[in-house]
Design a protein around this motif. Structure first.
Motif, short mmCIF file in Angstrom:
data_model
loop_
_atom_site.label_atom_id
_atom_site.label_comp_id
_atom_site.label_asym_id
_atom_site.label_seq_id
_atom_site.Cartn_x
_atom_site.Cartn_y
_atom_site.Cartn_z
N SER A 2 -0.96 -15.02 8.24
CA SER A 2 -1.38 -13.72 8.78
C SER A 2 -0.24 -12.73 8.59
O SER A 2 0.88 -12.95 9.06
CB SER A 2 -1.68 -13.84 10.28
N SER A 51 -6.69 -13.82 17.77
CA SER A 51 -7.41 -12.79 17.00
C SER A 51 -8.87 -13.20 16.75
O SER A 51 -9.13 -14.36 16.44
CB SER A 51 -6.71 -12.59 15.66
N ILE A 70 -1.87 -12.39 4.28
CA ILE A 70 -3.24 -11.86 4.28
C ILE A 70 -3.50 -11.18 5.62
O ILE A 70 -3.03 -11.65 6.66
CB ILE A 70 -4.31 -12.96 4.08
N CYS A 71 -4.23 -10.08 5.59
CA CYS A 71 -4.79 -9.51 6.82
C CYS A 71 -6.29 -9.37 6.57
O CYS A 71 -6.72 -8.43 5.89
CB CYS A 71 -4.18 -8.16 7.18
N GLU A 77 -8.78 -8.39 8.29
CA GLU A 77 -9.48 -7.16 8.72
C GLU A 77 -9.21 -6.03 7.74
O GLU A 77 -10.10 -5.23 7.43
CB GLU A 77 -9.09 -6.83 10.17
N CYS A 111 0.58 -9.97 9.91
CA CYS A 111 1.22 -9.41 11.11
C CYS A 111 2.34 -10.31 11.62
O CYS A 111 3.29 -9.83 12.24
CB CYS A 111 0.19 -9.15 12.21
N ARG A 115 -1.93 -4.70 12.64
CA ARG A 115 -2.79 -4.97 13.79
C ARG A 115 -3.68 -3.78 14.11
O ARG A 115 -3.39 -2.66 13.73
CB ARG A 115 -1.94 -5.29 15.03
S1 SF4 Z 1 -6.64 -9.74 11.20
FE1 SF4 Z 1 -5.34 -9.37 12.99
S2 SF4 Z 1 -4.33 -11.34 13.38
FE2 SF4 Z 1 -5.17 -11.42 11.30
S3 SF4 Z 1 -3.48 -10.72 9.99
FE3 SF4 Z 1 -4.71 -8.92 10.46
S4 SF4 Z 1 -3.72 -8.04 12.24
FE4 SF4 Z 1 -2.98 -10.14 12.07
#
Ligand code: SF4
Length: 147
Positions: free
Chosen positions: A8, A109, A40-41, A43, A10, A17
């Protein structure tokens, strides 16, 4: 070459985030240089902006979303199920492309968590959407709890 592992973003200090912050985890940063980490993120990969409204999984957890019986909605009431699913599939595509069989994913998450409270299950928590898809496809997940 070292073994590729998804992580992740973040956790590496990337400000991806929902609130525009990161969740830097020293235990993960210390692996940089020792492992072939692939940030990777999901979202962001799904097309959501940063910052973005926080989201909850309704009527189940991430596995239920994959099965089409639950959905994801942000706190403005907008349905973001498609973006969450797209991001999960993009993360899986990267894992396959790079040959990653393991992932360090941020806990809590609704995307990355192995156990997220941001869902609706009898147990009170459940798996996130990306975590569910990766797990389904045989990728080992190590949950990292970081604020
Ligand atoms: S979806 Fe949320 S927990 Fe996953 S990498 Fe992105 S910010 Fe971080």
């Amino acid at each position: 070459m070292s073994v590729p592992v998804l992580v992740s973003s973040c956790l590496l200090g990337v400000s991806c985030r929902y609130d525009g912050n990161h969740s830097l985890a020293d235990e993960i940063v210390s692996k940089v240089g020792q492992m072939h980490l692939i940030p990777i993120c999901p979202e962001q990969l799904g097309g959501l902006p940063t910052p973005r409204p926080p989201s909850n999984i309704l009527n189940g957890d991430g596995e239920d979303v994959l099965q089409g019986r639950a959905w994801v909605r942000n706190d403005r009431g907008e349905d973001v199920t498609e973006e969450f699913l797209r991001g999960a599939h993009q993360a899986l595509a990267l894992a396959r492309l790079m040959g990653a069989q393991k992932a360090f994913l941020k806990g809590k998450s609704p995307s990355c968590g192995l156990r997220t409270p941001y869902c609706e299950t009898d147990a009170g928590d459940g798996i996130g959407v990306t975590a569910a898809l990766l797990l389904r496809n045989g990728i080992e997940i190590v949950e990292v709890n970081a604020e």
